[in-house]
Design an enzyme around this catalytic site. Structure first.
Site, mmCIF file in Angstrom:
data_model
loop_
_atom_site.group_PDB
_atom_site.id
_atom_site.type_symbol
_atom_site.label_atom_id
_atom_site.label_comp_id
_atom_site.label_asym_id
_atom_site.label_seq_id
_atom_site.Cartn_x
_atom_site.Cartn_y
_atom_site.Cartn_z
ATOM 1 N N ARG A 77 55.309 27.750 -2.069
ATOM 2 C CA ARG A 77 54.358 26.742 -2.559
ATOM 3 C C ARG A 77 53.030 27.448 -2.792
ATOM 4 O O ARG A 77 52.550 28.189 -1.923
ATOM 5 C CB ARG A 77 54.171 25.600 -1.562
ATOM 6 N N ARG A 126 55.802 17.012 4.626
ATOM 7 C CA ARG A 126 57.225 16.663 4.463
ATOM 8 C C ARG A 126 58.037 17.747 3.765
ATOM 9 O O ARG A 126 59.181 18.004 4.155
ATOM 10 C CB ARG A 126 57.376 15.290 3.789
ATOM 11 N N LYS A 171 43.059 39.209 4.437
ATOM 12 C CA LYS A 171 42.321 40.492 4.415
ATOM 13 C C LYS A 171 42.215 41.031 3.003
ATOM 14 O O LYS A 171 41.919 42.209 2.793
ATOM 15 C CB LYS A 171 43.034 41.524 5.287
HETATM 16 C C1 NCD Z 1 53.320 16.149 -3.461
HETATM 17 C C2 NCD Z 1 52.948 17.570 -3.725
HETATM 18 O O1 NCD Z 1 52.436 18.276 -2.872
HETATM 19 O O2 NCD Z 1 53.219 17.960 -4.827
HETATM 20 N N1 NCD Z 1 53.761 15.834 -2.215
HETATM 21 C C3 NCD Z 1 54.988 16.252 -1.786
HETATM 22 O O3 NCD Z 1 55.335 17.410 -1.837
HETATM 23 N N2 NCD Z 1 55.814 15.302 -1.301
HETATM 24 C C4 NCD Z 1 52.401 15.187 -4.047
HETATM 25 C C5 NCD Z 1 50.951 15.231 -3.664
HETATM 26 O O4 NCD Z 1 50.420 16.196 -3.157
HETATM 27 O O5 NCD Z 1 50.305 14.232 -3.950
#
Ligand code: NCD
Length: 314
Positions: A116, A66, A94
Protein backbone atom coordinates in the site's frame (compact mmCIF):
# COMPACT_ATOMS: atom_id res chain seq x y z
CA UNK A 1 -22.61 10.52 -19.78
CA UNK A 2 -19.37 11.58 -18.11
CA UNK A 3 -16.00 11.04 -19.44
CA UNK A 4 -13.83 8.17 -20.43
CA UNK A 5 -10.37 6.88 -19.73
CA UNK A 6 -8.80 5.78 -16.49
CA UNK A 7 -11.63 3.53 -15.34
CA UNK A 8 -10.09 0.60 -17.18
CA UNK A 9 -6.68 -1.01 -17.41
CA UNK A 10 -3.78 1.26 -16.74
CA UNK A 11 -1.31 -1.07 -15.11
CA UNK A 12 0.33 -2.51 -18.21
CA UNK A 13 2.09 -5.62 -16.93
CA UNK A 14 5.58 -6.08 -18.25
CA UNK A 15 6.19 -9.80 -17.72
CA UNK A 16 7.67 -12.04 -14.99
CA UNK A 17 6.61 -11.18 -11.47
CA UNK A 18 4.39 -8.38 -12.73
CA UNK A 19 2.30 -10.97 -14.63
CA UNK A 20 1.68 -12.89 -11.40
CA UNK A 21 0.86 -9.73 -9.48
CA UNK A 22 -2.51 -8.05 -8.95
CA UNK A 23 -2.29 -4.31 -9.55
CA UNK A 24 -5.86 -3.41 -10.54
CA UNK A 25 -9.24 -4.98 -11.18
CA UNK A 26 -9.31 -3.91 -14.82
CA UNK A 27 -6.57 -6.44 -15.58
CA UNK A 28 -8.94 -9.28 -14.57
CA UNK A 29 -11.54 -10.53 -17.05
CA UNK A 30 -15.05 -11.23 -15.69
CA UNK A 31 -14.41 -15.02 -15.68
CA UNK A 32 -11.19 -14.49 -13.66
CA UNK A 33 -13.08 -12.28 -11.19
CA UNK A 34 -15.75 -14.96 -10.76
CA UNK A 35 -13.08 -17.64 -10.33
CA UNK A 36 -11.49 -15.63 -7.48
CA UNK A 37 -14.91 -15.12 -5.87
CA UNK A 38 -15.75 -18.85 -6.20
CA UNK A 39 -12.45 -19.85 -4.63
CA UNK A 40 -13.11 -17.30 -1.84
CA UNK A 41 -16.39 -19.13 -1.10
CA UNK A 42 -14.45 -22.33 -0.43
CA UNK A 43 -11.89 -20.43 1.67
CA UNK A 44 -14.68 -18.99 3.82
CA UNK A 45 -15.73 -22.50 4.79
CA UNK A 46 -12.38 -24.20 5.37
CA UNK A 47 -8.92 -22.83 6.15
CA UNK A 48 -6.65 -24.66 3.71
CA UNK A 49 -3.30 -24.13 5.55
CA UNK A 50 -1.55 -25.33 2.41
CA UNK A 51 1.12 -22.67 2.17
CA UNK A 52 3.56 -23.59 4.95
CA UNK A 53 7.03 -22.40 4.06
CA UNK A 54 5.79 -19.52 1.88
CA UNK A 55 6.67 -16.03 3.08
CA UNK A 56 4.39 -13.02 2.68
CA UNK A 57 5.58 -9.49 3.47
CA UNK A 58 2.97 -6.74 3.95
CA UNK A 59 4.55 -3.34 3.14
CA UNK A 60 2.15 -0.59 4.20
CA UNK A 61 3.43 2.95 3.62
CA UNK A 62 -0.03 4.39 4.40
CA UNK A 63 -2.34 3.82 7.38
CA UNK A 64 -4.81 0.94 7.29
CA UNK A 65 -7.00 -0.99 9.70
CA UNK A 66 -9.25 -3.44 7.86
CA UNK A 67 -7.13 -4.04 4.76
CA UNK A 68 -3.98 -4.66 6.77
CA UNK A 69 -5.62 -6.90 9.36
CA UNK A 70 -7.50 -8.96 6.81
CA UNK A 71 -4.36 -9.56 4.73
CA UNK A 72 -2.54 -10.65 7.93
CA UNK A 73 -5.40 -12.92 8.95
CA UNK A 74 -5.73 -14.33 5.44
CA UNK A 75 -1.99 -15.07 5.27
CA UNK A 76 -2.01 -16.86 8.61
CA UNK A 77 -5.11 -18.89 7.62
CA UNK A 78 -3.20 -20.01 4.54
CA UNK A 79 -0.42 -21.23 6.81
CA UNK A 80 2.14 -18.80 5.33
CA UNK A 81 4.86 -17.02 7.31
CA UNK A 82 4.20 -13.33 7.72
CA UNK A 83 7.22 -11.01 8.01
CA UNK A 84 6.13 -7.54 8.89
CA UNK A 85 7.74 -4.55 7.24
CA UNK A 86 7.15 -1.60 9.53
CA UNK A 87 7.38 1.60 7.52
CA UNK A 88 7.77 3.79 10.64
CA UNK A 89 10.85 1.90 11.85
CA UNK A 90 12.27 0.98 8.44
CA UNK A 91 15.28 2.54 6.72
CA UNK A 92 12.84 4.60 4.64
CA UNK A 93 12.89 6.99 7.61
CA UNK A 94 16.69 7.35 7.07
CA UNK A 95 16.19 8.39 3.47
CA UNK A 96 16.35 5.00 1.74
CA UNK A 97 14.56 5.16 -1.62
CA UNK A 98 11.59 2.94 -2.41
CA UNK A 99 13.73 1.25 -5.06
CA UNK A 100 16.46 0.34 -2.56
CA UNK A 101 13.89 -0.81 0.00
CA UNK A 102 12.23 -3.01 -2.64
CA UNK A 103 15.57 -4.47 -3.76
CA UNK A 104 16.56 -5.14 -0.13
CA UNK A 105 13.29 -6.92 0.66
CA UNK A 106 13.49 -8.84 -2.64
CA UNK A 107 17.04 -10.02 -1.82
CA UNK A 108 15.65 -11.94 1.18
CA UNK A 109 13.58 -14.08 -1.15
CA UNK A 110 9.97 -13.68 0.03
CA UNK A 111 7.21 -15.24 -2.09
CA UNK A 112 4.71 -12.38 -2.12
CA UNK A 113 4.58 -8.70 -1.16
CA UNK A 114 1.44 -6.76 -0.24
CA UNK A 115 1.99 -3.07 -1.00
CA UNK A 116 0.00 0.00 0.00
CA UNK A 117 1.47 3.35 -1.00
CA UNK A 118 0.28 6.92 -1.44
CA UNK A 119 1.67 7.05 -4.99
CA UNK A 120 -0.20 5.47 -7.87
CA UNK A 121 2.00 2.90 -9.60
CA UNK A 122 4.22 2.19 -6.56
CA UNK A 123 3.11 -1.49 -6.23
CA UNK A 124 4.04 -2.17 -9.85
CA UNK A 125 7.42 -0.49 -9.39
CA UNK A 126 8.07 -2.54 -6.24
CA UNK A 127 7.28 -5.78 -8.14
CA UNK A 128 9.73 -4.81 -10.86
CA UNK A 129 12.50 -3.73 -8.48
CA UNK A 130 12.14 -6.61 -6.01
CA UNK A 131 11.47 -9.39 -8.53
CA UNK A 132 8.65 -10.59 -6.24
CA UNK A 133 4.90 -10.69 -7.13
CA UNK A 134 2.85 -7.94 -5.49
CA UNK A 135 -0.78 -7.56 -4.50
CA UNK A 136 -1.75 -3.91 -4.58
CA UNK A 137 -3.40 -2.99 -1.27
CA UNK A 138 -4.22 0.54 -2.45
CA UNK A 139 -2.05 3.00 -4.42
CA UNK A 140 -2.96 6.70 -4.40
CA UNK A 141 -6.12 7.35 -6.37
CA UNK A 142 -5.39 4.47 -8.75
CA UNK A 143 -6.61 1.07 -7.53
CA UNK A 144 -7.49 -1.17 -4.60
CA UNK A 145 -8.39 -4.45 -6.29
CA UNK A 146 -8.92 -6.63 -3.21
CA UNK A 147 -11.40 -4.08 -1.83
CA UNK A 148 -13.28 -4.31 -5.12
CA UNK A 149 -13.26 -8.11 -4.92
CA UNK A 150 -14.49 -8.04 -1.30
CA UNK A 151 -17.32 -5.71 -2.36
CA UNK A 152 -18.23 -7.96 -5.30
CA UNK A 153 -18.21 -11.00 -3.00
CA UNK A 154 -20.52 -9.18 -0.57
CA UNK A 155 -22.89 -8.11 -3.34
CA UNK A 156 -23.05 -11.59 -4.86
CA UNK A 157 -23.70 -13.18 -1.46
CA UNK A 158 -26.54 -10.73 -0.77
CA UNK A 159 -28.21 -10.54 -4.18
CA UNK A 160 -27.12 -13.88 -5.67
CA UNK A 161 -25.51 -12.17 -8.71
CA UNK A 162 -24.92 -8.86 -10.47
CA UNK A 163 -27.23 -8.88 -13.46
CA UNK A 164 -29.58 -5.91 -13.61
CA UNK A 165 -28.53 -4.40 -10.27
CA UNK A 166 -28.34 -0.63 -10.15
CA UNK A 167 -25.55 0.75 -7.98
CA UNK A 168 -25.15 4.41 -6.99
CA UNK A 169 -21.59 5.33 -6.01
CA UNK A 170 -21.99 8.45 -3.91
CA UNK A 171 -19.29 10.93 -2.96
CA UNK A 172 -15.69 11.66 -3.75
CA UNK A 173 -15.47 9.65 -6.97
CA UNK A 174 -12.42 11.28 -8.56
CA UNK A 175 -10.18 10.86 -5.54
CA UNK A 176 -11.29 7.30 -4.75
CA UNK A 177 -9.36 4.18 -5.74
CA UNK A 178 -12.32 2.18 -4.44
CA UNK A 179 -14.77 3.91 -6.80
CA UNK A 180 -12.49 3.39 -9.78
CA UNK A 181 -12.43 -0.39 -9.26
CA UNK A 182 -16.18 -0.82 -8.92
CA UNK A 183 -16.93 1.52 -11.80
CA UNK A 184 -14.83 -0.78 -13.95
CA UNK A 185 -15.94 -4.18 -12.58
CA UNK A 186 -19.69 -3.78 -12.05
CA UNK A 187 -20.63 -2.98 -15.67
CA UNK A 188 -18.36 -5.82 -16.86
CA UNK A 189 -20.40 -8.18 -14.65
CA UNK A 190 -23.80 -6.91 -15.82
CA UNK A 191 -24.71 -4.27 -13.21
CA UNK A 192 -25.53 -0.62 -13.90
CA UNK A 193 -23.58 2.09 -12.09
CA UNK A 194 -24.16 5.78 -11.61
CA UNK A 195 -21.70 8.19 -9.99
CA UNK A 196 -23.38 10.74 -7.70
CA UNK A 197 -21.83 13.74 -6.01
CA UNK A 198 -21.00 17.43 -6.19
CA UNK A 199 -19.59 18.45 -9.58
CA UNK A 200 -16.17 18.87 -7.95
CA UNK A 201 -16.13 15.13 -7.09
CA UNK A 202 -17.38 13.81 -10.43
CA UNK A 203 -15.17 12.98 -13.41
CA UNK A 204 -14.91 15.87 -15.80
CA UNK A 205 -16.46 15.57 -19.21
CA UNK A 206 -14.30 13.41 -21.47
CA UNK A 207 -12.52 11.58 -18.61
CA UNK A 208 -14.44 8.42 -17.61
CA UNK A 209 -17.22 6.45 -19.27
CA UNK A 210 -19.83 6.54 -16.49
CA UNK A 211 -23.29 8.05 -15.97
CA UNK A 212 -23.22 10.88 -13.44
CA UNK A 213 -25.82 12.72 -11.33
CA UNK A 214 -25.52 15.78 -9.13
CA UNK A 215 -28.79 15.22 -7.28
CA UNK A 216 -28.87 12.16 -5.02
CA UNK A 217 -32.58 12.48 -4.23
CA UNK A 218 -33.47 12.29 -7.93
CA UNK A 219 -31.88 8.84 -8.35
CA UNK A 220 -32.11 7.30 -4.87
CA UNK A 221 -35.43 5.52 -5.50
CA UNK A 222 -33.98 3.57 -8.46
CA UNK A 223 -31.01 2.08 -6.63
CA UNK A 224 -30.46 -1.45 -5.29
CA UNK A 225 -27.19 -0.43 -3.63
CA UNK A 226 -26.11 2.93 -2.28
CA UNK A 227 -22.32 2.72 -2.09
CA UNK A 228 -21.02 5.60 0.01
CA UNK A 229 -17.49 6.94 -0.20
CA UNK A 230 -15.45 8.84 2.32
CA UNK A 231 -14.44 12.35 1.38
CA UNK A 232 -10.70 11.81 0.80
CA UNK A 233 -9.46 14.87 2.65
CA UNK A 234 -5.86 13.64 2.47
CA UNK A 235 -6.16 13.65 -1.34
CA UNK A 236 -7.63 17.12 -1.60
CA UNK A 237 -11.27 16.04 -1.36
CA UNK A 238 -12.05 18.44 1.48
CA UNK A 239 -11.78 21.35 -0.91
CA UNK A 240 -14.61 20.05 -3.06
CA UNK A 241 -17.54 21.30 -0.93
CA UNK A 242 -18.23 24.14 1.52
CA UNK A 243 -18.60 22.22 4.83
CA UNK A 244 -19.33 18.77 6.29
CA UNK A 245 -22.84 19.97 7.20
CA UNK A 246 -23.52 21.12 3.65
CA UNK A 247 -22.21 17.84 2.25
CA UNK A 248 -24.49 15.89 4.60
CA UNK A 249 -27.48 18.03 3.64
CA UNK A 250 -27.03 17.26 -0.05
CA UNK A 251 -25.42 13.81 -0.15
CA UNK A 252 -25.48 12.30 3.36
CA UNK A 253 -27.51 9.13 3.85
CA UNK A 254 -29.85 9.59 6.80
CA UNK A 255 -33.35 8.60 7.94
CA UNK A 256 -35.07 11.11 5.64
CA UNK A 257 -33.33 9.68 2.61
CA UNK A 258 -33.88 6.09 3.81
CA UNK A 259 -37.59 6.70 3.21
CA UNK A 260 -36.86 7.41 -0.46
CA UNK A 261 -34.92 4.15 -0.94
CA UNK A 262 -36.49 0.94 -2.25
CA UNK A 263 -37.23 -1.39 0.69
CA UNK A 264 -34.64 -3.91 -0.57
CA UNK A 265 -31.94 -1.28 -1.20
CA UNK A 266 -28.77 -1.83 0.85
CA UNK A 267 -26.00 0.48 2.08
CA UNK A 268 -22.29 -0.18 1.50
CA UNK A 269 -19.14 1.71 2.49
CA UNK A 270 -15.49 0.56 2.27
CA UNK A 271 -14.61 2.31 5.55
CA UNK A 272 -13.30 4.24 7.30
CA UNK A 273 -16.58 6.18 7.65
CA UNK A 274 -17.06 9.83 8.49
CA UNK A 275 -20.21 9.45 10.56
CA UNK A 276 -22.50 12.45 10.26
CA UNK A 277 -20.92 13.43 6.92
CA UNK A 278 -21.61 10.76 4.28
CA UNK A 279 -23.72 8.55 6.57
CA UNK A 280 -25.74 8.85 9.76
CA UNK A 281 -25.34 6.36 12.62
CA UNK A 282 -28.79 4.91 11.98
CA UNK A 283 -27.97 3.94 8.40
CA UNK A 284 -24.38 2.87 9.10
CA UNK A 285 -25.52 0.51 11.85
CA UNK A 286 -29.00 -0.30 10.56
CA UNK A 287 -30.47 -3.45 9.03
CA UNK A 288 -29.80 -2.33 5.47
CA UNK A 289 -26.08 -1.95 6.11
CA UNK A 290 -23.67 -4.48 4.55
CA UNK A 291 -20.66 -2.57 5.86
CA UNK A 292 -19.44 -5.21 8.30
CA UNK A 293 -20.09 -7.97 5.75
CA UNK A 294 -17.70 -6.09 3.44
CA UNK A 295 -15.05 -6.22 6.18
CA UNK A 296 -15.62 -9.95 6.79
CA UNK A 297 -15.45 -10.65 3.05
CA UNK A 298 -11.93 -9.22 2.98
CA UNK A 299 -10.47 -12.33 4.62
CA UNK A 300 -11.65 -15.13 2.23
CA UNK A 301 -11.20 -12.89 -0.79
CA UNK A 302 -7.60 -12.06 0.15
CA UNK A 303 -6.96 -15.74 0.92
CA UNK A 304 -8.25 -16.54 -2.55
CA UNK A 305 -6.08 -13.92 -4.26
CA UNK A 306 -2.92 -14.90 -2.38
CA UNK A 307 -3.54 -18.65 -2.79
CA UNK A 308 -3.96 -18.10 -6.55
CA UNK A 309 -0.63 -16.27 -6.81
CA UNK A 310 1.33 -18.56 -4.45
CA UNK A 311 -0.12 -21.54 -6.30
CA UNK A 312 1.13 -20.19 -9.62
CA UNK A 313 -1.82 -18.20 -11.10
CA UNK A 314 -3.43 -14.84 -10.21
C1 NCD B 1 -10.21 2.71 1.57
C2 NCD B 1 -8.80 2.94 1.13
O1 NCD B 1 -7.89 3.07 1.93
O2 NCD B 1 -8.65 2.97 -0.05
N1 NCD B 1 -10.41 1.96 2.68
C3 NCD B 1 -10.17 0.62 2.67
O3 NCD B 1 -9.13 0.14 2.29
N2 NCD B 1 -11.18 -0.18 3.09
C4 NCD B 1 -11.06 3.89 1.46
C5 NCD B 1 -10.68 5.13 2.21
O4 NCD B 1 -9.57 5.35 2.63
O5 NCD B 1 -11.57 5.97 2.31
Amino acid sequence: MCPKSMVTGESGSSGGTTDMSLFDIASLTPPRILEILDRAETMAEASPQGFNGKTIVPMFFEPSTRTRMSFDLAASRLGADLIVFDHETSSATKGETLRDTARTVGAMGPDLLIVRHENAGAPEAVARWSGVPVVNAGDGRHAHPTQTLADLYTIRRHFGGFDGLKVGMVGDIVNSRVARGLLSALPALGAGVIAVGPATFLPRHGDWDVDCAGDLDAVLGELDIVYLLRVQKERGGGLGFPSDAEYHRRFGLNDNRADMMKPECVVMHPGPMNRGVEVSDSLADGERSLILQQVSAGVPVRMSVMAGILGGGT
